[in-house]
Write a protein that holds these residues in place. Sequence first.
Motif, short mmCIF file in Angstrom:
data_model
loop_
_atom_site.label_atom_id
_atom_site.label_comp_id
_atom_site.label_asym_id
_atom_site.label_seq_id
_atom_site.Cartn_x
_atom_site.Cartn_y
_atom_site.Cartn_z
N GLY A 469 0.83 -1.19 0.00
CA GLY A 469 0.00 0.00 0.00
C GLY A 469 0.86 1.25 0.00
N VAL A 470 0.21 2.42 -0.05
CA VAL A 470 0.93 3.68 -0.19
C VAL A 470 0.49 4.66 0.88
N VAL A 471 1.47 5.28 1.54
CA VAL A 471 1.20 6.47 2.34
C VAL A 471 1.98 7.60 1.69
N PHE A 472 1.29 8.69 1.34
CA PHE A 472 1.86 9.76 0.54
C PHE A 472 2.05 11.01 1.38
N CYS A 473 3.29 11.48 1.44
CA CYS A 473 3.63 12.74 2.11
C CYS A 473 3.90 13.78 1.03
N ASN A 474 2.92 14.60 0.77
CA ASN A 474 2.94 15.50 -0.39
C ASN A 474 3.71 16.79 -0.08
N GLU A 475 4.99 16.64 0.22
CA GLU A 475 5.85 17.78 0.51
C GLU A 475 7.22 17.55 -0.11
N ASP A 476 7.86 18.61 -0.57
CA ASP A 476 9.27 18.57 -0.96
C ASP A 476 10.12 18.95 0.25
N ASN A 477 11.40 18.59 0.19
CA ASN A 477 12.37 18.97 1.22
C ASN A 477 11.97 18.49 2.61
N ILE A 478 11.39 17.30 2.70
CA ILE A 478 11.12 16.73 4.03
C ILE A 478 12.47 16.43 4.67
N ASN A 479 12.73 17.07 5.79
CA ASN A 479 14.08 17.03 6.36
C ASN A 479 14.20 15.99 7.46
N THR A 480 15.44 15.72 7.83
CA THR A 480 15.70 14.67 8.82
C THR A 480 15.15 15.03 10.19
N ASP A 481 15.02 16.33 10.48
CA ASP A 481 14.39 16.72 11.75
C ASP A 481 12.92 16.33 11.75
#
Length: 644
Positions: A469-481
């Motif tokens: 299945g898919v979980v979608f995080c619709n953001e660019d530049n998701i950072n390690t913090d």
Amino acid sequence: RTGGTSAAVKAGDFVAVRPSHVLTHDNTAPVIQKFQTIGAKEIKDPKQPVFVLDHNVQDKSEKNLQKYAMIEDFANSYGIDFYPAGRGIGHQVMVEEGYAFPGQFVVGSDSHSNMYGGIGCLGTPVVRTDAAAIWATEQTWWQVPPVAKVRLEGELKPGVTGKDVIITLCGLFNSDQVLNHAVEFVGEGVASLSVDERLTIANMTTEWGALSGVFPIDSVCQDWLKKREAKLNRKGTHPRINSKSIDMLLSDIPEADAGATYTKQMVLDLGKVQPHVSGPNHVKVMQSIREIEAKQVAVQKAYLVSCVNSRAQDIAIAAELVRGQKVAQGVEFYVAAASSEVQAETEESGDWQALINAGAIPLPPGCGPCIGLGKGLLQDGEVGISATNRNFRGRMGSRDAEAYLASPAVVAASALKGYICAPEGMLDDIPDEKGPGMMEDTQAAEAGGTGGGVLPEIVKGFPEKVKAGVVFCNEDNINTDGIYAGKYTYQDGMTPEQMGTVAMDNYDPDFNDHYQHGDLLVAGYNFGTGSSREQAATCLQYKGVPLVVAGSFSATYVRNAFNNGYLCLECPGLVEFLRDSKVGDGKLTTRPDGMSVEVDFVNWKLTVTTNDTAKTFAVAPVGVAAQELVVAGGLEAWVKAQTA
């Protein structure tokens, strides 16, 4: 030249390299555990590692003091150079003590190792597993990055600083133009920049997305080096910065080959750069100081701390502004020198005391609030203005606070006024220029590809297919913090289950309401930007996410993933399809009903199926070497076999 590779190489090649030195800081403790896990008995070259305790120096708990003592005992037992808490931030110590030396290749288990490029030293981050492997073997792997050239023209106007230059570059070229590149700074404008300004710019090429940022070893750099030599050799010969090492450098100064090609070329007119502020909560979003001052954004905390802007020149600029004045009521202004040497120098000049007299709150030399540790963190609803290098949401305290980045001058002026502003009179002589920078055409081919369309073979043990299945995080530049919050990073006792539970909660506190065990995580572009913390990869592994699919990744994040046997796949077609289909539009996280993804590794294709409708996209192939790391379970297993 010190990297250990003599054959001709090009961007995209994987090479074995031997760095002159490798820095670890508070993360030395888990690196020691990895070193012991791989079964290594000896440090191959005890003069290669450098330990500097700098991140959690305000923590005087018995647990942290025991950890620090253990690291010191380990260093002493092997004869490794060790600098205790209070000596300063590791990157500053590396430069001051000559471990980072012009013309050499030096790495650190910290993402801001790019800073060494300010003195013409190729500095780049590695991760914890790499550090342990280097201790055991002296070597690590590196994929040669594509190179971007930035030509600097003109000179900065009075009051404009190196911090304004790098904030402008991050904000102006903010579409991943230098993602995973090495950046080479050239042009007649370079000569007008001090070494301190160069260190600031090189430091924040990390936030720009680059793997390194290197300045030339010109007369400015050489003069700085000779002054360091004179200072350090008054009572004997310094082991690294001395007349012999300098003469050797000057006899054959590294420089770009004639006719060198670049994947990207950019121009920045320093004379048109204005003071800028980045944020809130994003490095690549900038506003001119004129724009934000008109809004009178109130601040509750101000920070002159960190490896990017706490050197003597920075402290002197702030001190000059606050002399005879007081910090505004309701504002807490925190200051920490980049090192004990910097603090001693500014105490002697009177600059340190000028800040204290104005009401600044001193902190010990170290990372502190920049990494979200110790005194002075942002609380719910607060706004902070900071001379640090990152303002990711939640990094410096509450994720319900707002953080802006600016130069030391703007930070000091804002602390006095109580809102974000320029120093009085600064803008009178700085015209409101437009268009300080531009991209140039280049004929150089982009690095990478699949070798003329030939797909890599699948190694034995590597999966042929994965379906989930898919979980979608619709953001660019998701950072390690966001992936793994800083408040957990130095809690070394967390179990894998605990790490998996908190994964992504600083990005989206509701992430777990959408995610189902075994889902693929799909995200936008430049996933995993930010720090080199290994847990940002392993926490997803422990959560049960079989792999991450994104439009693109930070190379340091991918390094962490593969070193831990975890798979990352680039598939921009899938990301664009989901966005065009308005999947998760306006939401941080969504789990589309009835959607599944199947990855065919034999043909490097990805098929997404929604309600019996299927669409297939190409996936960037993963090379044999990376596949072998995944099959082996990571670099630790590989090194263990090598040292058995």
